[in-house]
Every structure is written in C-alpha cells, then in structure tokens.
Write an enzyme that holds these catalytic residues in place. Structure first.
Site, PDB file in Angstrom:
ATOM      1  N   ASN A  46      -2.206  -4.993 -12.517  1.00  0.00           N
ATOM      2  CA  ASN A  46      -1.143  -5.583 -11.703  1.00  0.00           C
ATOM      3  C   ASN A  46       0.205  -5.412 -12.396  1.00  0.00           C
ATOM      4  O   ASN A  46       0.294  -5.380 -13.635  1.00  0.00           O
ATOM      5  CB  ASN A  46      -1.431  -7.052 -11.372  1.00  0.00           C
ATOM      6  CG  ASN A  46      -1.757  -7.905 -12.582  1.00  0.00           C
ATOM      7  OD1 ASN A  46      -2.224  -7.409 -13.596  1.00  0.00           O
ATOM      8  ND2 ASN A  46      -1.517  -9.200 -12.476  1.00  0.00           N
ATOM      9  N   CYS A  57      -0.618  -5.574  -6.876  1.00  0.00           N
ATOM     10  CA  CYS A  57      -1.941  -5.855  -7.446  1.00  0.00           C
ATOM     11  C   CYS A  57      -2.521  -4.649  -8.198  1.00  0.00           C
ATOM     12  O   CYS A  57      -2.138  -3.496  -7.958  1.00  0.00           O
ATOM     13  CB  CYS A  57      -2.915  -6.235  -6.340  1.00  0.00           C
ATOM     14  SG  CYS A  57      -2.620  -7.857  -5.619  1.00  0.00           S
ATOM     15  N   GLU A  59      -5.435  -3.344  -7.794  1.00  0.00           N
ATOM     16  CA  GLU A  59      -6.102  -2.424  -6.866  1.00  0.00           C
ATOM     17  C   GLU A  59      -5.112  -1.386  -6.340  1.00  0.00           C
ATOM     18  O   GLU A  59      -5.449  -0.210  -6.170  1.00  0.00           O
ATOM     19  CB  GLU A  59      -6.699  -3.201  -5.674  1.00  0.00           C
ATOM     20  CG  GLU A  59      -7.863  -4.109  -6.030  1.00  0.00           C
ATOM     21  CD  GLU A  59      -7.432  -5.505  -6.484  1.00  0.00           C
ATOM     22  OE1 GLU A  59      -6.286  -5.660  -6.953  1.00  0.00           O
ATOM     23  OE2 GLU A  59      -8.248  -6.426  -6.371  1.00  0.00           O
TER      24      GLU A  59
HETATM   25  N1  THU Z   1      -3.835  -9.828  -8.308  1.00  0.00           N
HETATM   26  C1  THU Z   1      -4.395  -8.588  -8.404  1.00  0.00           C
HETATM   27  O1  THU Z   1      -3.951  -7.767  -9.196  1.00  0.00           O
HETATM   28  N2  THU Z   1      -5.436  -8.290  -7.594  1.00  0.00           N
HETATM   29  C2  THU Z   1      -5.995  -9.164  -6.712  1.00  0.00           C
HETATM   30  O2  THU Z   1      -6.824  -8.764  -5.918  1.00  0.00           O
HETATM   31  C3  THU Z   1      -5.607 -10.568  -6.750  1.00  0.00           C
HETATM   32  C4  THU Z   1      -4.276 -10.834  -7.358  1.00  0.00           C
HETATM   33  C5  THU Z   1      -2.674 -10.150  -9.145  1.00  0.00           C
HETATM   34  C6  THU Z   1      -1.376 -10.123  -8.408  1.00  0.00           C
HETATM   35  C7  THU Z   1      -0.518 -11.021  -9.262  1.00  0.00           C
HETATM   36  O3  THU Z   1       0.077 -10.244 -10.273  1.00  0.00           O
HETATM   37  C8  THU Z   1      -1.497 -11.980  -9.890  1.00  0.00           C
HETATM   38  O4  THU Z   1      -2.787 -11.429  -9.680  1.00  0.00           O
HETATM   39  C9  THU Z   1      -1.451 -13.375  -9.298  1.00  0.00           C
HETATM   40  O5  THU Z   1      -1.542 -13.346  -7.918  1.00  0.00           O
END
Ligand code: THU
Length: 131
Positions: A46, A57, A59
């Site tokens: 992320n 994110c 992903e």
């Molecule tokens: N986050 C991800 O990277 N993937 C997910 O599927 C859930 C959330 C990250 C985004 C943000 O930087 C942190 O988690 C908090 O939401």
C-alpha cells in the site's frame, strides 16, 4: 493443515512486500502477492498519501505491475498485514481483483506464520459488478 509450497512462496512474497509499505497514516503495512494462471508472480504494497483519499492499496500496486508486464488471469493472491490477525481485501480491491480474476481465484488470508484461510473470490465478492 499442510500448506502447499506454492501458497507458502506467495506468503513469503506478501510478507516481503509489506515491509515496503508506505503507511505512515494508518500504520498498517499491507503486502500482497498475486500469481497468474501462467505462473507469473507480482507483489505490491500500500502507498498512502497525506491527502488520505489519494493513497492506494497493496492489491492495486501488484495489479499495476501485472498489467505493465503484459497482464494475465489472476489465479491466486496472498494478502498479509503484520498488524492484523487476518486481513481480507477491501471491497474496492475485491472488485479490482475480479477485473482480472474469476470466481475460482483463490485468496490466501495470511498471518506471519503462513496461510490462515483460503477463500474464493466468488465467496468474497458474490454478484460482482460486471458488464
Ligand atoms: N489496504 C490495503 O492495502 N489493502 C486492502 O485490501 C485493505 C486496505 C490498506 C490501504 C490503507 O493504506 C490501509 O490499508 C488502511 O486502510
């Protein structure tokens, strides 16, 4: 439960990816590794921003790497966050994964020791938007 060598490899890459997270705001270091049906593997973390909605994110980063390498059908995904017992992809990422996966795409929900639970994308995102 015994874990396949393949899911263990994806888990290791997701853990390594989480160490690269730029997450000074949420302090959640998320790492993802995706494997295509052809066997190619891409990782992502992320990337947050002081203007919170501009972050993205793990992903999304991994999917971007896959697309820049020519794309593919996502067969498996490992997702890991050391600050959580068992992270699941957010709703938006379920939709992003569904763009390049199918109902049989397997999502490995991980902790530091390995895969905690494996679920299909169909189970995570029933009735996905598509047209
Ligand atoms: N986050 C991800 O990277 N993937 C997910 O599927 C859930 C959330 C990250 C985004 C943000 O930087 C942190 O988690 C908090 O939401």
């Amino acid at each position: 439960m015994a874990q396949s060598e393949e899911s263990l490899a994806l888990h290791t890459l997701a853990v390594e990816a989480s160490k690269k997270a730029h997450s000074p705001y949420s302090k959640l270091d998320v790492g993802v590794a995706i494997k295509t049906r052809e066997g190619k593997i891409y990782a992502g973390c992320n990337v947050e921003n002081a203007s919170y909605p501009e972050g993205w994110c793990a992903e999304t980063t991994a999917i971007g790497h896959m697309i820049m390498d020519g794309g593919g059908l996502i067969a498996e995904v490992a997702v890991f966050c050391p600050q959580m017992d068992k992270i699941t992809p957010c709703g938006g990422c379920r939709q992003r994964l569904s763009e390049f996966g199918d109902g049989e795409t397997v999502i490995h929900l991980c902790d530091g020791g390995g895969v905690v639970e494996s679920v299909t994308l169909a189970a995570l995102l029933p009735k996905a938007f598509d047209f």
